[in-house]
Design a protein around this motif. Sequence first.
Motif, PDB file in Angstrom:
ATOM      1  N   GLU A 185       0.818  -1.222   0.000  1.00  0.00           N
ATOM      2  CA  GLU A 185       0.000   0.000   0.000  1.00  0.00           C
ATOM      3  C   GLU A 185       0.850   1.269   0.000  1.00  0.00           C
ATOM      4  N   CYS A 186       2.132   1.138   0.352  1.00  0.00           N
ATOM      5  CA  CYS A 186       3.025   2.301   0.335  1.00  0.00           C
ATOM      6  C   CYS A 186       3.166   2.870  -1.069  1.00  0.00           C
ATOM      7  N   PHE A 187       2.847   2.040  -2.062  1.00  0.00           N
ATOM      8  CA  PHE A 187       2.981   2.466  -3.456  1.00  0.00           C
ATOM      9  C   PHE A 187       1.624   2.485  -4.154  1.00  0.00           C
ATOM     10  N   LEU A 188       0.571   2.735  -3.390  1.00  0.00           N
ATOM     11  CA  LEU A 188      -0.771   2.856  -3.952  1.00  0.00           C
ATOM     12  C   LEU A 188      -1.338   4.249  -3.663  1.00  0.00           C
ATOM     13  N   PRO A 189      -2.091   4.828  -4.596  1.00  0.00           N
ATOM     14  CA  PRO A 189      -2.765   6.100  -4.296  1.00  0.00           C
ATOM     15  C   PRO A 189      -3.821   5.879  -3.223  1.00  0.00           C
ATOM     16  N   GLU A 192      -6.924   3.800  -3.730  1.00  0.00           N
ATOM     17  CA  GLU A 192      -6.776   2.365  -3.989  1.00  0.00           C
ATOM     18  C   GLU A 192      -6.324   1.589  -2.748  1.00  0.00           C
ATOM     19  N   LYS A 193      -6.216   2.275  -1.613  1.00  0.00           N
ATOM     20  CA  LYS A 193      -5.804   1.597  -0.379  1.00  0.00           C
ATOM     21  C   LYS A 193      -6.848   0.544   0.013  1.00  0.00           C
ATOM     22  N   LEU A 194      -6.411  -0.446   0.734  1.00  0.00           N
ATOM     23  CA  LEU A 194      -7.289  -1.552   1.117  1.00  0.00           C
ATOM     24  C   LEU A 194      -8.265  -1.136   2.214  1.00  0.00           C
ATOM     25  N   THR A 195      -9.359  -1.862   2.295  1.00  0.00           N
ATOM     26  CA  THR A 195     -10.301  -1.643   3.397  1.00  0.00           C
ATOM     27  C   THR A 195      -9.723  -2.241   4.678  1.00  0.00           C
ATOM     28  N   GLU A 196     -10.270  -1.824   5.811  1.00  0.00           N
ATOM     29  CA  GLU A 196      -9.845  -2.390   7.090  1.00  0.00           C
ATOM     30  C   GLU A 196     -10.062  -3.902   7.112  1.00  0.00           C
ATOM     31  N   GLN A 197     -11.162  -4.346   6.532  1.00  0.00           N
ATOM     32  CA  GLN A 197     -11.477  -5.779   6.515  1.00  0.00           C
ATOM     33  C   GLN A 197     -10.436  -6.567   5.715  1.00  0.00           C
ATOM     34  N   GLU A 198     -10.058  -6.036   4.561  1.00  0.00           N
ATOM     35  CA  GLU A 198      -9.063  -6.722   3.738  1.00  0.00           C
ATOM     36  C   GLU A 198      -7.696  -6.705   4.405  1.00  0.00           C
ATOM     37  N   ARG A 199      -7.356  -5.586   5.046  1.00  0.00           N
ATOM     38  CA  ARG A 199      -6.082  -5.522   5.778  1.00  0.00           C
ATOM     39  C   ARG A 199      -6.029  -6.576   6.879  1.00  0.00           C
TER      40      ARG A 199
END
Length: 297
Positions: A185-189, A192-199
């Motif tokens: 995610e450090c290289f995502l806008p 496009e960051k993940l949801t809390e659930q996906e994390r």
Amino acid sequence: MANVPWAEVCEKFQAALALSRVELHKNPEKEPYKSKYSARALLEEVKALLGPAPEDEDERPEADDGPGADDHALGLPAEVVEPEGPVGQLAVRLAVIEFHLGVNHIDTEELSAGEEHLVKCLRLLRRYRLSHDCISLCIQAQNNLGILWSEREEIETAQAYLESSEALYNQYMKEVGSPPLEPTECFLPEEEKLTEQERSKRFEKVYTHNLYYLAQVYQHLEMFEKAAHYCHSTLKRQLEHNAYHPIEWAINAATLSQFYINKLCFMEARHCLSAANVIFGQTGKISATEDRQHRRA
């Protein structure tokens, strides 16, 4: 960082990830690692664009990073330190690149170079390893070092890395608890960051892998009670998170039943065998589903 748009840096990183996922058999027969080498070149480009590591992290001697380090590199951090500001942000991004370079070299059977990159990743994260942004990356790096040392039959070194990962997970969940950043995610806008659930799902998968590797290490060390406990925990978590291959899961459950039989724990053995039978019964259904999906694709 050089005068290159951040979007271009992120694009290079994502392209490297895509190349890393190419299955070996899809490469030319005489160049099985072609896609891996292409991914490596892109990762090195991103690393160069990011610039040199912060001096206070990069100048430490490498001896500090081994399992017996004087500064307790594998011990628990005293406090949560977030990687704030340009220096912290750069350290995390470089650590992500070092991690993927490490995995890349291991995948191409260059174990010493892989180890070097993974150790650099941990060195960059030393101050921040209990933070929301770094905990998952740190555990993944230590897990990979644990596997590497296990393959070298240096089981006690592997044990040190893997037990450190377990301790870090437990401390993070106790002191922070929120689903941490997934390293890429450090290289995502932002959009496009993940949801809390996906994390949470991904982080729990990282921890399940940690327990799985620990079970194998304890088996090697003939600590059979511990090995059985960690095997049981792994199987249970795989079911809870619906993250398992039915045949592999069933075989592991059946194998665990033999341990319980030898201990005269017949109820536990029967439970494992029954579960193995139920999960094994899913194999035909899953294959049929995958076949239908493949035909629709």
